[in-house]
Structure formats: C-alpha cells, structure tokens
Design a protein around this motif. Structure first.
Motif, mmCIF file in Angstrom:
data_model
loop_
_atom_site.group_PDB
_atom_site.id
_atom_site.type_symbol
_atom_site.label_atom_id
_atom_site.label_comp_id
_atom_site.label_asym_id
_atom_site.label_seq_id
_atom_site.Cartn_x
_atom_site.Cartn_y
_atom_site.Cartn_z
ATOM 1 N N TYR A 17 0.820 -1.207 0.000
ATOM 2 C CA TYR A 17 0.000 0.000 0.000
ATOM 3 C C TYR A 17 0.861 1.267 0.000
ATOM 4 O O TYR A 17 0.655 2.192 -0.787
ATOM 5 C CB TYR A 17 -0.894 -0.063 1.250
ATOM 6 C CG TYR A 17 -1.830 1.086 1.448
ATOM 7 C CD1 TYR A 17 -2.989 1.187 0.693
ATOM 8 C CD2 TYR A 17 -1.572 2.056 2.408
ATOM 9 C CE1 TYR A 17 -3.876 2.239 0.886
ATOM 10 C CE2 TYR A 17 -2.439 3.120 2.605
ATOM 11 C CZ TYR A 17 -3.588 3.206 1.842
ATOM 12 O OH TYR A 17 -4.453 4.234 2.044
ATOM 13 N N LEU B 139 -7.026 -5.917 -4.368
ATOM 14 C CA LEU B 139 -7.741 -5.302 -3.236
ATOM 15 C C LEU B 139 -7.122 -5.629 -1.885
ATOM 16 O O LEU B 139 -7.154 -4.839 -0.966
ATOM 17 C CB LEU B 139 -9.212 -5.735 -3.237
ATOM 18 C CG LEU B 139 -10.094 -5.106 -4.313
ATOM 19 C CD1 LEU B 139 -11.519 -5.610 -4.164
ATOM 20 C CD2 LEU B 139 -10.077 -3.586 -4.234
ATOM 21 N N MET B 140 -6.590 -6.832 -1.763
ATOM 22 C CA MET B 140 -6.048 -7.209 -0.455
ATOM 23 C C MET B 140 -4.537 -7.040 -0.451
ATOM 24 O O MET B 140 -3.814 -7.833 -1.041
ATOM 25 C CB MET B 140 -6.401 -8.665 -0.149
ATOM 26 C CG MET B 140 -7.866 -8.900 0.097
ATOM 27 S SD MET B 140 -8.102 -10.555 0.728
ATOM 28 C CE MET B 140 -9.844 -10.789 0.434
ATOM 29 N N ASP C 129 -5.862 -1.515 2.354
ATOM 30 C CA ASP C 129 -6.976 -1.964 1.541
ATOM 31 C C ASP C 129 -6.905 -1.284 0.182
ATOM 32 O O ASP C 129 -6.671 -0.076 0.096
ATOM 33 C CB ASP C 129 -8.270 -1.568 2.266
ATOM 34 C CG ASP C 129 -9.477 -2.262 1.678
ATOM 35 O OD1 ASP C 129 -9.415 -2.611 0.476
ATOM 36 O OD2 ASP C 129 -10.454 -2.442 2.407
ATOM 37 N N ASP D 247 -8.819 1.915 -0.419
ATOM 38 C CA ASP D 247 -8.258 3.193 0.027
ATOM 39 C C ASP D 247 -7.420 3.844 -1.061
ATOM 40 O O ASP D 247 -7.343 5.069 -1.156
ATOM 41 C CB ASP D 247 -7.407 2.984 1.286
ATOM 42 C CG ASP D 247 -8.271 2.582 2.475
ATOM 43 O OD1 ASP D 247 -9.455 2.971 2.468
ATOM 44 O OD2 ASP D 247 -7.779 1.876 3.367
ATOM 45 N N SER E 93 -8.884 -9.111 -8.311
ATOM 46 C CA SER E 93 -9.077 -9.548 -6.931
ATOM 47 C C SER E 93 -9.586 -10.972 -6.852
ATOM 48 O O SER E 93 -10.217 -11.480 -7.769
ATOM 49 C CB SER E 93 -10.082 -8.618 -6.249
ATOM 50 O OG SER E 93 -10.404 -9.124 -4.990
ATOM 51 N N SER F 251 -18.247 -6.292 -3.176
ATOM 52 C CA SER F 251 -16.934 -5.704 -3.409
ATOM 53 C C SER F 251 -16.845 -5.142 -4.828
ATOM 54 O O SER F 251 -16.178 -4.148 -5.080
ATOM 55 C CB SER F 251 -15.827 -6.716 -3.125
ATOM 56 O OG SER F 251 -15.959 -7.840 -3.931
#
Lengths: 420, 225
Positions: free
Chosen positions: B33, B52-53, B58, B61, B79, B86
C-alpha cells in the motif's frame, strides 16, 4: 390445530369453574331440601301439639265426623295405623289444581274417650321439580356471570401480561441471520420473559458471531485458493508463449485442462458453501421461458459437438420467484447435464408446463443409483469431466427454494423435472 | 504506454509484466500500500491494475486516494474477492473494470487495451492491424476499405486475437473471453474451433493475410509473418 396458550389456560379455568358450580349446585339442592323438610316436620308437629293440648282433652267421639268434615289436612281416623309418630312424604292428587303434589305427613296415635285413633296431619310442600329448576336457573346465571368475568379479566390482564412475550415472538419471526438487524427486546418486569429475552439475545449474538466467522472463512478460503490458482494460470499463460516441442505442448495442454478443472471445482465448492451460508436470499420474479431462451444460443453451440438437437416445448409462460443468480446456475447445470450425459446425434427436450420445468435427454440407459444421484461427488462415469457437484448444486438450489426435483428414466429418456 | 501493477503476489506481478512487455507496455510494480501511494503521488500512469487485499492496507483506500488527488488513471481491479458487494464498492469508488482471480493474462491485456481506448477517446476508436480496420463504436470491420460482414462474436474474437498479437492463446482463454463465466462450466472448449474456422474463412475471402495460426493441441496465435 394449535391453540393459543392463553386460550388453553382460560379453557381449563372455565371447565374447572363449571364443574365446581355444578357439584356445589347439587350439594346446595340436597342441603336446602333437608332443611326445608326439617322445618316442615317441625311445623306439622306443632299442629299436632296444639291439637293434643287444646282440642283433645274435651274431644268426644261424636265430634270426629264433624272435625273431619271441616279439616282437610288434619283428620282423625279410627284405629291405630301407627304405634308411634311417623313422618313421611306422600304424593296426593290435588283436585283443585288437577295434578299430583307432594305432601309431608305425620301420623300419630291418640286416644279419644279411651278408643284408639290416628291423628293425620299433612302439608303441601314445594314440588322437587320446581326447586331443582329454580336452583339450576340460579346457578346457570352465576356460571355465566363467572365465566364472562373470567374471560374478560383474562383477556384484559393477560393481554397486558403477555405483551412482552408477543413482542419478542414478533422480533424473532422477523429476524434473519444474514441481514444485519439484531432484534432489540423491550425490557420487561416479568422474570420469565426477562430471562427468555436475555437467553435469546445471547443465542442470537452467538449465532451472528459464528455466522460472521464462517462467512469470513469462506471469503478467506476463496482468496487463499484463488491466489495460487491465479499464479498457476498466469504461469501457464507465460509458458504457452515459449517455443515448445510437441511433447511439451501436450503436457502443457493437459495442464491447462487440469487448472480449468481445478478452477471449476473451486468455484462450485464456493457456490455450495455460499448457498449454505445463505448468501443468495434476495429473490425476484423470473420468467423462466426468457431465462432459457437467453442461454439457448450458447448451449446450442455446445451441443453441436455431439450433434444434438434441442427442442423447446413451452406450453405456457412460467414465472417463478427465486434468486436470479441461483436460478441461472440451476438452469445452466440442467442444460450441461443434459449435454454431458448425452449420446451422439441425441436430443434434448426442454418442456415448460404449469408449475413444472422438465429437461428430457437421450443418453446411456445404464443407470445411476437414484438415491445417490444428487449427492456431492457422486459420479456415474468416473472418467467424465464433471466434478460430481452439478447435481448436488441443483438439489441444493431446489431445497433452498422448496422446489421439488425428480428424476426418472422414462421412454428411453432421462427426465429431470422441477416442480415450483 | 506505462502501467502500474499494485499486487503483493510478486510472481503474478512478474507474469503480467513479462506478458505485457512484448506488446511494448512498460510496467512498474508496487507490492504494498505504502509503495503504491508513493508511486501514484510521483508519477502518472495510463492504467493501474489494483489488487484489493494488500499486506498493509486496503485497495479501496487507494481508489479513494486517486479520487482525492483528481487522478484520471484507468483502474482495473484484480481480486480474489468476487462478491457482488466488493464489485459494486469498487465501481462506486471509481474503478473501470473488475477481473476476478484467477484470470488469463490475455484477458487482462485486451481489457486494459479497451480501457485505454475508452480513456483516450479524443483519438479515433479504431483498432488497425495492417489492412484490417476495426471500428469499436460502430462494430464494423473493413479490409482494404471494404466492409466485412462479421458476427458480434467474431468481431470479439478478432479483437481478442489482435490484442494479443504474437501470443499463443489457449482454447480455454478464448472460450472464457467469448462466454464469460459460462466457459467455466464446460467440459471442453471445442466450440472455439468452429468460430476460428469461420473467422479465418471470412478474412481470407476478403483478401486479408493468413494471420491466425493453429498451435497444435494448445490453441491459436495471431501472427504477422
């Protein structure tokens, strides 16, 4: 038929009151009767005493016929019919009222001028019938007043008393595990209801937390399995781009098949666990005919490899209520099943009737054990490409919607029918 | 063309990078991230591929951050989360496309090309390969300026092949591209053969070169020889 708890207890109350009143009515009747007779006896005895005291000392035998003439209920009969005072009840016909009536009578031995006589005195008593009727009437009125009273009191007070219970009941009925709406119970001053609410809250909280962790597990499992699968897939794609020998190509080709099979298996397992977790509760109205027509092209294309003919027999427009994703899965699986277990140049018939969808297809007559047909991982043909989950998913979806699925082998056709 | 791959799984990032390289696409990667935010702050990209993960945050964000900074990069979410929620959240936060893992690299490539075409709308919306010209908007194909009659599926297939120029496409990848999730359920992907055959015939009759090569046992390849 089930009855409300309130009605049950009220019914028992009413029954008990009725029995008590009837029994006490009976006892009341006998007691009243007893005291009445006793009073009457005393009354006629006084008559006799009066006669013996004031009349008898100066009474002559010649007076008897005159006395008897003017006294109807107090007569003198020669000779001793009785040796001592006897009281009894006897029925006499009363001329003036033209009916038989009960009398209380006293026979007593006396002597007039040394000769034995029987003094008989009688008095009309109230007929039993009248007494019973009056008492019954009275008690009937009391019973009705009592029962009405009980009913009204129970209705008013219990409505207030049981209100928290019905509130709780309503909350629980509206509760769904997958919707994030926890019931809020109204606080009550009644200990039992308070305990009930507390236990329910605890139960619900625990279930929600288990449900949440299960859902998390499913999602995590999806992630954990799908990432290595993605790695596998992208590496195969990269490998495909290299200069390969024929032998390497064939290995890669079968590897490609394996990964797509693995992918399919993973997706199906996820689907089953998601159905178990109730992820597909949202429902819509679906017109099945349109649904099938939408995918007909795709499956006709798939059926070409076996040169199958697909015939639709839509006798009516069938609209059902169900989750559209799941209904799509259901129909696709039925379609694929009919194609997969078919023979060259075979046929598939899709029939829609009132409340019924039927897939009929030609195929090997050799048959599967019917009760195992819908089990997970039960395959009729071990070498087939299917993973044995297709029918299990079909079964699960029909169970979820309370539809009925049936299988039959009829007229050389495999028949899967779903009743909505 | 420069893209950013935000993906914590290094091997997936590398595979994408390698696959895209031969199409002249320059890829940068960010495996977490913090690094991703840093790169977005400092550079501009044509497209962002977003997992996404991430280990330290996250993916959603990052989408919010892009929106806050008024960045206009196209974003494709890649994802393993495939829930409707989602997806919807992703689109609401400004993602342009959503691809569930596992996916074929060929699929990712054509989706990205389509996204970039949409983003750079001011230019024409044509895909040109030698004598073949495909107008994406009107769905028409011309060869040497002569209109060619192709079905919707055939145009789709043609775009997929040209988009993955010089790459071997497995039958499975083609099947998935043409029929989406439905392809997952199929036992075999033989129906692709008929589509390829028809497309090949129509192209040849119209005077186009023979670009579609059959790779024995594996699939097909669009090749300019």
């Amino acid at each position: 038929m089930t009855k409300k708890l309130l009605q049950k207890t009220t019914n028992q109350f009413l029954l008990f009151s009725a029995i008590v009143l009837l029994i006490s009515g009976l006892i009341f009747y006998y007691i009243t009767n007893y005291f009445y007779i006793e009073e009457t006896d005393e009354f006629i005895e006084n008559h006799k005493k009066e006669f013996v005291k004031y009349q008898l000392p100066t009474f002559k035998i010649s007076d008897v016929s005159l006395w008897n003439k003017y006294n109807k209920n107090e007569i003198l009969i020669p000779s001793h019919r009785v040796t001592k005072d006897t009281y009894f009840t006897k029925i006499y016909y009363v001329q003036i009222e033209e009916e038989k009536q009960p009398f209380r009578e006293l026979n007593s031995p006396i002597f007039i001028e040394g000769k034995p006589y029987t003094y008989t005195v009688k008095i009309n008593i109230i007929k039993n019938k009248h007494l019973v009727r009056s008492i019954a009437k009275l008690f009937f009125i009391i019973i009705i007043i009592l029962m009405l009273g009980i009913l009204i009191i129970v209705k008013i007070s219990s409505k207030r008393l049981w209100k928290p219970f019905y509130d709780t009941l309503q909350q629980i009925q509206g509760f769904e595990l997958d919707k994030n709406k926890t019931p809020v119970f109204i606080s009550t001053k009644i200990d039992e209801f308070d305990q009930l609410n507390k236990s329910l809250s605890k139960l619900i909280e625990k279930n929600i937390s288990i449900y949440k962790s299960q859902r998390e597990f499913v999602e995590n499992a999806a992630h954990e399995l799908q990432t290595p699968l993605a790695l596998f897939q992208t590496k195969i794609d990269t490998l495909l781009q290299l200069e390969l020998s024929k032998e390497q190509s064939s290995i890669l080709s079968s590897l490609n098949n394996d990964v797509s099979r693995f992918n399919r298996l993973n997706k199906n397992l996820l689907l089953l666990s998601k159905i178990d977790n109730g992820n597909y509760l949202e429902k819509n109205i679906i017109i099945l005919n349109d649904f099938i027509n939408k995918h007909l092209d795709f499956f006709t294309e798939q059926a070409k490899a076996k040169n199958l003919s697909i015939v639709t027999e839509f006798n009516t427009e069938l609209s059902i209520t169900g989750n559209s994703s799941l209904t799509e899965v259901l129909i696709n699986n039925l379609f694929l099943n009919a194609i997969r277990h078919n023979v060259m140049n075979g046929k598939i018939i899709i029939r829609i009737e009132d409340n019924m969808l039927t897939f009929l297809n030609t195929g090997q007559p050799k048959l599967m054990v019917i009760d195992k047909l819908f089990n997970r991982f039960s395959k009729t043909n071990p070498s087939s490409q299917g993973n044995g989950l297709g029918l299990a998913i079909i079964k699960k979806i029909t169970e979820l919607n309370q539809w009925q699925i049936n299988y039959a082998f009829d007229n050389n056709l495999h028949v899967f029918s779903i009743k909505f | 063309m420069k893209i950013l791959i935000i993906e914590d799984e290094q091997e997936i990032a590398k595979s994408i990078k390698d696959y895209f390289k031969t199409n002249g696409i320059q890829c940068e990667t960010a495996e977490n991230y913090a690094l991703a935010l840093d790169k977005i702050d400092n550079y501009n990209y044509d497209c962002i591929l977003l997992d996404l993960m991430l280990p330290d945050g996250d993916g959603f964000d990052i989408l919010k951050e892009l929106k806050n900074k008024n960045k206009t990069e196209g974003v494709i979410i890649i994802s393993a989360k495939e829930t409707l929620d989602s997806r919807i959240e992703g689109f609401n936060l400004g993602a342009d496309d959503f691809l569930t893992k596992p996916f074929h690299l060929s699929e990712l490539l054509v989706r990205m090309q389509a996204l970039i075409r949409r983003k750079n709308f001011k230019g024409n919306n044509n895909v040109i390969f030698n004598e073949i010209n495909i107008d994406i908007l009107s769905k028409t194909v011309t060869i040497n300026n002569k209109k060619l009659d192709l079905t919707k599926k055939e145009i789709d297939l043609l775009l997929f092949l040209i988009g993955n120029n010089n790459k071997v496409l497995s039958k499975g990848a083609i099947a998935e591209h043409l029929s989406g999730d439905m392809a997952d359920m199929l036992d075999n992907h033989d129906f692709i053969y008929a589509h390829i055959k028809n497309l090949k015939k129509k192209l040849n009759t119209a005077g186009s070169g023979d670009y579609i090569k059959t790779i024995y046992g594996l699939g097909y390849k669009w090749e300019d020889d």
